[in-house]
Structures are given as structure tokens and as C-alpha cells.
Scaffold this motif. Structure first.
Motif, PDB file in Angstrom:
ATOM      1  N   ARG A   1       7.165   9.970  -7.500  1.00 38.53           N
ATOM      2  CA  ARG A   1       6.623   8.625  -7.640  1.00 38.53           C
ATOM      3  C   ARG A   1       7.382   7.605  -6.799  1.00 38.53           C
ATOM      4  NH1 ARG A   1       7.153   6.963 -13.514  1.00 38.53           N
ATOM      5  NH2 ARG A   1       9.309   6.576 -12.900  1.00 38.53           N
ATOM      6  N   ARG A   2       8.717   7.689  -6.784  1.00 38.24           N
ATOM      7  CA  ARG A   2       9.522   6.710  -6.059  1.00 38.24           C
ATOM      8  C   ARG A   2       9.197   6.724  -4.560  1.00 38.24           C
ATOM      9  NH1 ARG A   2      14.248   3.971  -7.345  1.00 38.24           N
ATOM     10  NH2 ARG A   2      15.584   3.433  -5.585  1.00 38.24           N
ATOM     11  N   ARG A   3       9.087   7.923  -3.988  1.00 34.00           N
ATOM     12  CA  ARG A   3       8.752   8.017  -2.575  1.00 34.00           C
ATOM     13  C   ARG A   3       7.312   7.569  -2.303  1.00 34.00           C
ATOM     14  NH1 ARG A   3      10.271  13.398   0.544  1.00 34.00           N
ATOM     15  NH2 ARG A   3      11.328  14.327  -1.225  1.00 34.00           N
ATOM     16  N   LEU A   4       6.411   7.912  -3.224  1.00 32.66           N
ATOM     17  CA  LEU A   4       5.014   7.511  -3.072  1.00 32.66           C
ATOM     18  C   LEU A   4       4.895   5.987  -3.030  1.00 32.66           C
ATOM     19  CD1 LEU A   4       2.027   8.492  -3.033  1.00 32.66           C
ATOM     20  CD2 LEU A   4       2.067   8.269  -5.528  1.00 32.66           C
ATOM     21  N   LEU A   5       5.595   5.315  -3.925  1.00 31.23           N
ATOM     22  CA  LEU A   5       5.589   3.856  -3.931  1.00 31.23           C
ATOM     23  C   LEU A   5       6.157   3.302  -2.626  1.00 31.23           C
ATOM     24  CD1 LEU A   5       6.819   3.012  -7.550  1.00 31.23           C
ATOM     25  CD2 LEU A   5       4.700   2.201  -6.529  1.00 31.23           C
ATOM     26  N   GLY A   6       7.322   3.820  -2.241  1.00 35.65           N
ATOM     27  CA  GLY A   6       8.004   3.299  -1.064  1.00 35.65           C
ATOM     28  C   GLY A   6       7.197   3.464   0.202  1.00 35.65           C
ATOM     29  N   TRP A   7       6.682   4.645   0.428  1.00 40.52           N
ATOM     30  CA  TRP A   7       5.933   4.898   1.661  1.00 40.52           C
ATOM     31  C   TRP A   7       4.621   4.129   1.700  1.00 40.52           C
ATOM     32  CZ3 TRP A   7       6.629  10.934   2.345  1.00 40.52           C
ATOM     33  CH2 TRP A   7       7.975  11.192   2.626  1.00 40.52           C
ATOM     34  N   SER A   8       3.921   4.075   0.569  1.00 39.46           N
ATOM     35  CA  SER A   8       2.633   3.371   0.542  1.00 39.46           C
ATOM     36  C   SER A   8       2.811   1.882   0.823  1.00 39.46           C
ATOM     37  CB  SER A   8       1.941   3.568  -0.807  1.00 39.46           C
ATOM     38  OG  SER A   8       1.673   4.924  -1.050  1.00 39.46           O
ATOM     39  N   TYR A   9       3.750   1.254   0.122  1.00 36.74           N
ATOM     40  CA  TYR A   9       3.941  -0.182   0.284  1.00 36.74           C
ATOM     41  C   TYR A   9       4.486  -0.512   1.673  1.00 36.74           C
ATOM     42  CZ  TYR A   9       2.786  -1.513  -4.514  1.00 36.74           C
ATOM     43  OH  TYR A   9       2.116  -1.767  -5.683  1.00 36.74           O
ATOM     44  N   CYS A  10       5.396   0.313   2.189  1.00 36.70           N
ATOM     45  CA  CYS A  10       5.937   0.065   3.536  1.00 36.70           C
ATOM     46  C   CYS A  10       4.845   0.170   4.601  1.00 36.70           C
ATOM     47  CB  CYS A  10       7.073   1.039   3.840  1.00 36.70           C
ATOM     48  SG  CYS A  10       8.631   0.623   3.011  1.00 36.70           S
ATOM     49  N   PHE A  11       3.908   1.078   4.411  1.00 34.87           N
ATOM     50  CA  PHE A  11       2.796   1.211   5.361  1.00 34.87           C
ATOM     51  C   PHE A  11       1.991  -0.080   5.418  1.00 34.87           C
ATOM     52  CE2 PHE A  11      -1.803   1.999   5.718  1.00 34.87           C
ATOM     53  CZ  PHE A  11      -1.866   2.467   7.028  1.00 34.87           C
ATOM     54  N   PHE A  12       1.671  -0.658   4.266  1.00 32.58           N
ATOM     55  CA  PHE A  12       0.871  -1.870   4.253  1.00 32.58           C
ATOM     56  C   PHE A  12       1.658  -3.078   4.766  1.00 32.58           C
ATOM     57  CE2 PHE A  12      -1.628   0.705   1.234  1.00 32.58           C
ATOM     58  CZ  PHE A  12      -2.880   0.539   1.807  1.00 32.58           C
ATOM     59  N   ILE A  13       2.956  -3.111   4.521  1.00 36.04           N
ATOM     60  CA  ILE A  13       3.787  -4.194   5.067  1.00 36.04           C
ATOM     61  C   ILE A  13       3.752  -4.148   6.600  1.00 36.04           C
ATOM     62  CG2 ILE A  13       6.168  -5.004   5.329  1.00 36.04           C
ATOM     63  CD1 ILE A  13       6.604  -4.086   2.387  1.00 36.04           C
ATOM     64  N   ALA A  14       3.908  -2.940   7.160  1.00 37.66           N
ATOM     65  CA  ALA A  14       3.884  -2.794   8.613  1.00 37.66           C
ATOM     66  C   ALA A  14       2.525  -3.205   9.185  1.00 37.66           C
ATOM     67  CB  ALA A  14       4.210  -1.352   8.993  1.00 37.66           C
ATOM     68  N   CYS A  15       1.435  -2.858   8.490  1.00 40.42           N
ATOM     69  CA  CYS A  15       0.102  -3.232   8.965  1.00 40.42           C
ATOM     70  C   CYS A  15      -0.096  -4.746   8.969  1.00 40.42           C
ATOM     71  CB  CYS A  15      -0.970  -2.581   8.105  1.00 40.42           C
ATOM     72  SG  CYS A  15      -1.146  -0.802   8.354  1.00 40.42           S
ATOM     73  N   LEU A  16       0.415  -5.424   7.949  1.00 40.88           N
ATOM     74  CA  LEU A  16       0.293  -6.879   7.905  1.00 40.88           C
ATOM     75  C   LEU A  16       0.917  -7.527   9.136  1.00 40.88           C
ATOM     76  CD1 LEU A  16       0.963  -7.715   4.146  1.00 40.88           C
ATOM     77  CD2 LEU A  16      -0.980  -8.512   5.486  1.00 40.88           C
TER      78      LEU A  16
END
Length: 437
Positions: A75-90
Motif C-alpha cells: 500500500r505504501r508504495r502504491l500511494l507514493g508512486w500513484s501520487y508522484c505520477f500525478f504531481i509530475a503530470c501537473l
């Protein structure tokens, strides 16, 4: 139904931290939402089927990818990778908005609309799946309205930030502000991921495993998920109808992107103010006293009343606090406000009573692919009805029928036979292939 026992100190701390995290998640989303909506307002409802078709295709592609990530990663990695992906896209969208005049409103609108819709569904759905991991069903009925209230505060704060800054900074820099908000939310969620709401070290951070298509399979095997999918389609039909009518209103009344952005920001402010008011007053009382099922029934009845009003009033206006407002805009504000303020906490509380795989994969499939399929069907239907000469009153009549059906389905959801019993104890997980209870 009697009141549940009082919350412990650990539960209150977890709920407070979760509420702050959700504040930043929805602040991030509601800063970018008016930016998205001003693009759809620039082209009107005729282009919405194209927008939603692209979103639906994106969901079909991304759902198995998300399922594979849930099956494989903790779960911890899933949260981190998902949110970081959207931050980079923004951050990556900033130069695109600076070149909007060269790219074109329609072209940029399709891409950004799809991306923001994916952001909203995956980021928010993942947040609530995580909440259902760290709170049990009894804690959820106490805490989820308060966590949702933190989100409503962020949903009010986001449009205020947009309204204040858009005239000063312009549209593109708002995306950087949104990215910073999401980064703060991620830091708080990573801190929460190590303990549950009882203060115990988390025992559910391991990868869930199972099939990447489990969300699709469970939709057919679990009565609860089937009811939730039907309710999602019916409720989405009402919300998307209101969105399409307001898009036409914005196209005809506002000529530049800053004015449309401010209009949608003010509308979001009204929606989220109503949602916050409900969470401060009626929602928590209703969920703790009468159960989460009634938190789905009451909003369906409100929608039914609103659509009857629009069916009678059509393009008319209504006076609110001495200000004349379009009836369709009022319908959208109240429908969305009640949905966010009551329906969402109630639905997420019910998801604590299903196994983890269902909580992540089945819930995510419904709140992404099923939802956007509904958007596509409804916007296409609105376009066809408009071409056939059906006005607002006729469309509202269809909505009345849909709302009546949604009320019946909402009553069935809370009584689904496969829901696990409410208990503050840790409930053993069912195997992925076990039949519904």
C-alpha cells in the motif's frame, strides 16, 4: 439503530490526520477543476461526448494497470508512486497552458479533461480505499463524515484560491499550486500508513495479490458491488445531465477563459459549502444513528424533488438570498453538494464491510470505468435529445424516472447479503475466489 461507542484517542488522531490529508487532496483537485471546466464551458455540451469517450477509453486501459499495481505492490508504495505520477503530470501541463492559443481550446480541453477526470477518480478512490483499510466499520461511521468534512474544507479552499489567483497569476501557474497541495497530502498519507485507527502497527500493508481483473469479476459475483454499480450509473446520470446543461449556460453567458474559470470556481464554492454544512449537521448523526444505507436513500430523494422542479421550471430562475440564479445551476449545486456531503461518506463507510481486494479493485473499477461509462452514455443521450428538439423540461422528466429508480436501489445497497457484519474487531479476509456471503 443505537449510537456506537465513543472514539478512542488513537482513532481521533487518525481521523484528524486523515481529514487534514483529504483537505490537501481536494484543495489540489478543486484548484484544477475550474481550469478543466472552463475548457468544457468554452465548447459547450456538444463536445462533452468526445471528452467522456476519451475518458472512458483511458479508464479501460488504466483499470487493469491499476489492478496489477494493487496485486503486486504494498500500500505504501502504491500511494507514493500513484501520487508522484500525478504531481509530475501537473507540472508537465504548465507549458501546455502557456501555449493554449497555439494548441487550441478543443484539443487541450480533450487532453486535460481526460487527465483531470482520471486524477479525480484514481486519487480520490485510492484515498478512500486506504481509509477503509485503517478504519473498521464502526469507526468509519463515526470518522468518515469528519474526514469528508476536512475534504469539504479543502474543496471550499481550492475554489477560493483559484478565484483569488487566476486574475493575478493566470491559469497555468495554478497547476503548480495544485501540485504542491498534492505533495503535502502524500506526505501525510505516508505517515498514516504505518498504523491503523486503533493505534496498532498496520498489518495490511502487504500487497493484496490476486488477479488484475478481480474488480471486473467481483462486479458480477457480489450483490453489493452490483447495487453500487447500478447506483453509480443512475446517480451519475443525474449529475452529468446537470453538468451538460450548465456547460451550455456557461458557453452562452461567458466569453473568456478567466470569466468561465471564476464562474465554475464560485459554483464549486457553493457546492462544497453545502457539503460541509451537511457534514457538520446531518450526515454524522444519520450514519451513527440509522446506518450508512440511509445516507444513500436521502440524497436520492433530494434529487427526485430537484428534478421535478426543473421539469416544471425549465430554463427559469430562482431567487436565492435575493439573487436570481438559473434553476439548472441551483440543481447542480444542490445535487453535488448533497452527494459529496452525504452520499460519499455513506458509500465509503459501507466499503469497510468488504474484503481488501474488493475494497481496492472492485471499488476502483466502479468509481472509474463504470462511472465514466455512465458519463459517456448520458452526454451522448443529452446530445441526441437536444438534436431531437427535447428541451430542459423533457430531459428533467427522464431524470425524474432515473431518480425514482435510484431511490429503490439505494435502499437495497445497505441490505446486501454479502456485506460483512459491523464489528470493531478485525474481520478475517475472504479468499479472492470465495462466493459472496
Amino acid at each position: 439503530m443505537t449510537a456506537s461507542p465513543k472514539a478512542t484517542a488513537s482513532e481521533r488522531r487518525a481521523a484528524a490526520l486523515s481529514a487534514v490529508a483529504f483537505f490537501f487532496v481536494l484543495s489540489s483537485y478543486y484548484i484544477m477543476r475550474p481550469v478543466r471546466d472552463q475548457l468544457s464551458g468554452a465548447v459547450g455540451s456538444a463536445q462533452l461526448p468526445l471528452f467522456y469517450l476519451g475518458t472512458f477509453v483511458a479508464m479501460l486501459v488504466l483499470t487493469p494497470v491499476f489492478g496489477a499495481m494493487v496485486a503486486r505492490f504494498p500500500r505504501r508504495r502504491l500511494l507514493g508512486w500513484s501520487y508522484c505520477f500525478f504531481i509530475a503530470c501537473l507540472i508537465a501541463f504548465v507549458p501546455a497552458f502557456l501555449a493554449q492559443a497555439r494548441i487550441g481550446v478543443r484539443e487541450l480541453g480533450v487532453v486535460f479533461f481526460i487527465w483531470v477526470s482520471v486524477f479525480n477518480l484514481f486519487v480520490v478512490s485510492l484515498f478512500w480505499s486506504f481509509m477503509a483499510d485503517i478504519f473498521d466499520s464502526v469507526q468509519a461511521r463515526r470518522s468518515f463524515p469528519l474526514i469528508a468534512l476536512g475534504g469539504m474544507a479543502g474543496a471550499v479552499f481550492g475554489p477560493v484560491v483559484t478565484s483569488l489567483l487566476v486574475g493575478w497569476l493566470g491559469v497555468a501557474p495554478l497547476l503548480v499550486v495544485s501540485a504542491l497541495m498534492l505533495a503535502v497530502a502524500l506526505a501525510l498519507l505516508l505517515r498514516l500508513s504505518t498504523h491503523d485507527a486503533a493505534g496498532r502497527a498496520s498489518r495490511v500493508d502487504a500487497a493484496i495479490g490476486g488477479s488484475l481483473w478481480a474488480g471486473v469479476r467481483e462486479l458480477w459475483s457480489r450483490p453489493f458491488l452490483r447495487y453500487m454499480a447500478i447506483l453509480m450509473l443512475l446517480g451519475d446520470g443525474i449529475g452529468t445531465l446537470a453538468y451538460a446543461l450548465v456547460a451550455d449556460y456557461a458557453k452562452s453567458h461567458f466569453v473568456d477563459s478567466a470569466a468561465r474559470t471564476a464562474f465554475y470556481a464560485h459554483q464549486d464554492l457553493a457546492v462544497n459549502g453545502l457539503g460541509a454544512l451537511l457534514q457538520l449537521t446531518a450526515t454524522r448523526w444519520l450514519l451513527t444513528r440509522w446506518g450508512a444505507g440511509w445516507g444513500l436513500v436521502l440524497p436520492a430523494l433530494v434529487n427526485l424533488v430537484l428534478l421535478v422542479m426543473v421539469m416544471i421550471g425549465g430554463h427559469g430562475s430562482v431567487a436565492v438570498l435575493g439573487v436570481s440564479l438559473p434553476l439548472v445551476a441551483v440543481m447542480q449545486v444542490v445535487t453535488r453538494g448533497v452527494g459529496y456531503g452525504m452520499t460519499k461518506p455513506a458509500a465509503d463507510a459501507l466499503y469497510t464491510r468488504v474484503p481488501r481486494e474488493t475494497r481496492y479493485k472492485g471499488k476502483n473499477f466502479i468509481e472509474t470505468t463504470v462511472w465514466r461509462f455512465g458519463d459517456l452514455v448520458v452526454t451522448s443521450g443529452v446530445s441526441v435529445l437536444g438534436t431531437a428538439g427535447i428541451g430542459v423540461g423533457g430531459m428533467a422528466f427522464v431524470g425524474v424516472v432515473v431518480s425514482a429508480a435510484a431511490t429503490w436501489v439505494a435502499r437495497r445497497v445497505g441490505r446486501s447479503p454479502d456485506l460483512l457484519p459491523e464489528s470493531p474487531a478485525v474481520v478475517p479476509e475472504q479468499p479472492a475466489d470465495a462466493p459472496p456471503r
